[in-house]
Design an enzyme around this catalytic site. Sequence first.
Site, PDB file in Angstrom:
ATOM      1  N   LEU A  25       0.811  -1.217   0.000  1.00  9.20           N
ATOM      2  CA  LEU A  25       0.000   0.000   0.000  1.00  9.20           C
ATOM      3  C   LEU A  25       0.845   1.268   0.000  1.00  9.20           C
ATOM      4  O   LEU A  25       0.423   2.300  -0.516  1.00  9.20           O
ATOM      5  CB  LEU A  25      -0.931   0.015   1.222  1.00  9.20           C
ATOM      6  N   LYS A  32       7.283  -0.421   5.468  1.00  7.33           N
ATOM      7  CA  LYS A  32       6.361  -0.628   4.365  1.00  7.33           C
ATOM      8  C   LYS A  32       5.000  -1.018   4.939  1.00  7.33           C
ATOM      9  O   LYS A  32       4.933  -1.681   5.984  1.00  7.33           O
ATOM     10  CB  LYS A  32       6.853  -1.738   3.426  1.00  7.33           C
ATOM     11  N   VAL A  33       3.937  -0.611   4.277  1.00  8.34           N
ATOM     12  CA  VAL A  33       2.586  -0.951   4.722  1.00  8.34           C
ATOM     13  C   VAL A  33       1.929  -1.814   3.654  1.00  8.34           C
ATOM     14  O   VAL A  33       1.895  -1.443   2.466  1.00  8.34           O
ATOM     15  CB  VAL A  33       1.743   0.310   4.985  1.00  8.34           C
ATOM     16  N   ASP A 152       0.984  15.583  13.407  1.00  9.91           N
ATOM     17  CA  ASP A 152       1.129  15.466  11.949  1.00  9.91           C
ATOM     18  C   ASP A 152      -0.237  15.247  11.301  1.00  9.91           C
ATOM     19  O   ASP A 152      -0.404  14.375  10.441  1.00  9.91           O
ATOM     20  CB  ASP A 152       2.077  14.320  11.586  1.00  9.91           C
TER      21      ASP A 152
END
Length: 418
Positions: A25, A32-33, A152
């Site tokens: 994704l 990393k996703v 954020d």
Amino acid sequence: MDAGGREKGGGKSIILKKYELCRLLGRGSFAKVYQGRRLEDNADVAVKVIDKSATVAAVEPYILREILAMRRLNHHPNIVKLHEVMATKTKIYLVMELATGGDFLAKLNGGEFLAKLNGGERPFDNATARRYFRQLIAAVSFCDQNGVAHRDIKLQNLLLDGDGNLKISDFGLSALSDHLKDVSLETMCGTPAYSAPEVISRKRYDGAKADAWSCGVILFEFLAGRRPFEGHNTSERFRAMIRHEIRFPSSVSKSARKIIHRLLDPNPLTRPTIGELMMKHPWFKKSSSPALEQSLSDHKESKTMNAFDIISMSSGLDLSGIFEEEMREKRMRFVSTIEVGEIEERVKKMGFGVERGKGGGIRLVKEGVVLMLEILRVSTEIWLGEIKVVNGGKEFEEITWEEFKVGLTDIVSWQSEQ
């Protein structure tokens, strides 16, 4: 199985015999996703894979804070849930709720909500903007109540689930308080386009006030389709922020303008937090759904995760290196197979007053000494605890430190001291 706990075969990647990693994704500098699948019930999840070999010591505290922040906030419907944390010698896996609707920036860039400014149109009408923004502020208020400053908040970190509800994600830059007093921050972080003037100026700041500013930028984008401050370069835009020069499209209502003006107040002393302003403002009381009203009602009072509501973690989890870097205060750390209730009773017998923290943890008080006890479950039978000094450092070192260790030594195993 490789060193990262993955089994490969037939194009599949299985981690720790529990999850299948499917498509990528997104990726960052050290993580990393993936979209993943839980093997037990085929449920869709998101899996953030952090490569330990690629991280540096300066990054490790952010990983821990992300885990701790999400643990504290796991009960809110507009915050991405953390299901499980697992680890091997080379990888850390954060298994989270999958938001299938993508992020709000992609929606804007993809044209679904893109403003057609020449035609006087905007990304959202008032009702739609109100719906999403009410969900955002309910979540941000919950963060504030539980001692978490996100730091954020931006379109990329606002996701949509399969039912079209907003979810806040990515707590990697969050700051956590001890729930005992207001905490002044000084780290310049986040995305400049969404950062408050005091953050950009590298002044000490209140995390809740900084998050409120970011929410003001988001609301303006929802209604206007562009950023609130204009200029040919960063310096001109910053001057517009300081001068409070906001150019509204005619389509933005007076009521919404007042809210944005309050949130984008360049003076943090007069700028309200989300909780101070939003729950009483009439713009948010119009045409809200019963489900959303219930969500806001449920979280006006802090429904916190305390030490008894901690997440379950895999026995393979080893974040000892991160814990070593996390705090500078005097602290002790232990491992125990005893339930937290029994530990709490033992502490009471040692003469400590026991108070539940505002957003988690247990506050221990005795003769001017104040400690904070945090306990995490790292397996079904093992608890990891940390005790840190909040007040009375000298007295604690001379008298109570050794007394505390001796009082619990038969039910815990002390791991480290700093």
